[in-house]
Design a protein around this motif. Structure first.
Motif, mmCIF file in Angstrom:
data_model
loop_
_atom_site.group_PDB
_atom_site.id
_atom_site.type_symbol
_atom_site.label_atom_id
_atom_site.label_comp_id
_atom_site.label_asym_id
_atom_site.label_seq_id
_atom_site.Cartn_x
_atom_site.Cartn_y
_atom_site.Cartn_z
ATOM 1 N N SER A 29 0.995 -1.255 -0.047
ATOM 2 C CA SER A 29 -0.076 0.270 0.081
ATOM 3 C C SER A 29 0.747 1.344 -0.086
ATOM 4 C CB SER A 29 -0.950 -0.007 1.374
ATOM 5 O OG SER A 29 -1.791 1.402 1.362
ATOM 6 N N TRP A 30 2.004 1.324 0.843
ATOM 7 C CA TRP A 30 2.832 2.578 1.066
ATOM 8 C C TRP A 30 3.546 2.596 -0.319
ATOM 9 C CZ3 TRP A 30 1.916 6.638 3.594
ATOM 10 C CH2 TRP A 30 1.227 6.610 4.727
ATOM 11 N N HIS A 31 4.030 1.486 -0.820
ATOM 12 C CA HIS A 31 4.983 1.353 -1.948
ATOM 13 C C HIS A 31 3.827 2.191 -3.113
ATOM 14 C CE1 HIS A 31 7.229 -0.082 -5.266
ATOM 15 N NE2 HIS A 31 6.276 -0.771 -5.864
ATOM 16 N N CYS A 84 10.220 10.389 -4.236
ATOM 17 C CA CYS A 84 8.946 9.355 -3.931
ATOM 18 C C CYS A 84 9.325 8.232 -4.392
ATOM 19 C CB CYS A 84 7.764 9.726 -4.599
ATOM 20 S SG CYS A 84 7.167 11.378 -3.887
ATOM 21 N N LEU A 85 10.138 8.254 -5.502
ATOM 22 C CA LEU A 85 10.771 6.762 -6.088
ATOM 23 C C LEU A 85 11.535 6.108 -5.048
ATOM 24 C CD1 LEU A 85 11.055 4.745 -8.466
ATOM 25 C CD2 LEU A 85 13.042 6.429 -9.445
ATOM 26 N N LEU A 90 12.491 1.840 -1.355
ATOM 27 C CA LEU A 90 13.107 1.309 0.066
ATOM 28 C C LEU A 90 12.028 0.595 1.108
ATOM 29 C CD1 LEU A 90 15.244 4.347 1.007
ATOM 30 C CD2 LEU A 90 15.939 2.092 0.234
ATOM 31 N N VAL A 91 10.556 1.171 0.878
ATOM 32 C CA VAL A 91 9.586 0.471 1.344
ATOM 33 C C VAL A 91 9.559 -0.896 1.002
ATOM 34 C CG1 VAL A 91 7.249 0.634 1.585
ATOM 35 C CG2 VAL A 91 8.319 2.673 2.009
ATOM 36 N N GLN A 96 9.727 -6.541 1.746
ATOM 37 C CA GLN A 96 9.529 -7.622 1.067
ATOM 38 C C GLN A 96 10.845 -8.153 0.213
ATOM 39 O OE1 GLN A 96 4.938 -7.027 -0.345
ATOM 40 N NE2 GLN A 96 6.382 -8.068 -1.662
ATOM 41 N N GLY A 97 11.991 -7.514 0.371
ATOM 42 C CA GLY A 97 13.263 -7.948 -0.151
ATOM 43 C C GLY A 97 13.215 -7.400 -1.680
#
Length: 228
Positions: A29-31, A84-85, A90-91, A96-97
């Motif tokens: 969601s944040w990604h 933002c990218l 990073l999120v 999730q790797g």
């Protein structure tokens, strides 16, 4: 009418694929939020302003030159998109790797590489030069080979990333079977930008970035090639 509103509401909240539920993790969601802000909002706005607002309403061009509104706006939106990218990336990496399997991760990495090449090309664009600078000769003013390569690459890659980012956003929504209102909001925003672009194209005088800075005088070396 009262009975129709709940149906419309349910339709807006449901996904395009009736065979799948809308399942999304907090990481996804944040990604998605950061990537949509980058590719769905900032990049299109930055390109639109750079393309159509080199001359602002009320500017007496060519008596008034080098209005940097378009340049500062373009830089602001593209830097914001880059931030933002990075945050969105990073999120996903922390949550999730590293992933490359599947269409969305593969397309995402390709777009990221393209964005990195845009930043690098900007850093390597060369000097400015021109009558208002301490040194007249510069890559931009003289339209050296280095500057011409930059112009061709930066503009072409920009439009490729504009399209690729849009596909990435829509494919990301599809991968989690996002509700219809998200598609409507994103695509509706893009359509509004398209209308704004048409209006600006018809109402504002279009000039190249070179002419916006130094004017149309044929004595300027860059005006010998209207492409730039």
């Amino acid at each position: 009418m009262a009975g129709l509103l709940p149906l419309i509401w349910d339709w807006l909240l449901s996904g395009l694929d009736a065979t799948r539920a809308h399942e999304i993790t907090s990481v996804q969601s944040w990604h998605g939020r950061f990537m949509t802000l980058a590719w769905g909002i900032c990049v299109p706005l930055g390109i639109l302003i750079a393309r159509y607002v080199k001359i602002t309403p009320g500017q007496n061009w060519p008596d008034e030159l080098d209005n940097q509104f378009w340049w500062r706006s373009h830089l602001f939106f593209q830097i914001t998109a880059a931030v933002c990218l990075v945050i969105g990336l990073l999120v996903m990496l922390i949550g999730q790797g590293f992933q490359i399997k599947g269409l969305h991760p593969l397309l995402g990495w390709l777009v990221i590489l393209g964005a990195a090449s845009q930043i690098l090309s900007g850093l390597l664009r060369g000097s400015k030069g021109g009558p208002t600078e301490a040194v007249l000769v510069g890559d931009h003013y003289s339209m050296t080979r280095r500057r011409r390569i930059f112009e061709a690459f930066h503009k072409s890659m920009g439009y490729v990333l504009l399209f690729g980012g849009a596909v990435l956003v829509l494919q990301g929504l599809w991968s989690v079977n996002a509700p219809r209102w998200m598609y409507i909001l994103v695509i509706g925003f893009w359509l509004c930008l398209g209308v704004v672009a048409l209006v600006l194209r018809n109402r504002l005088q279009f000039v190249t970035s070179y002419q916006a800075i130094w004017g149309p005088d044929p004595d300027h070396p860059g005006n010998r090639d209207a492409k730039f």
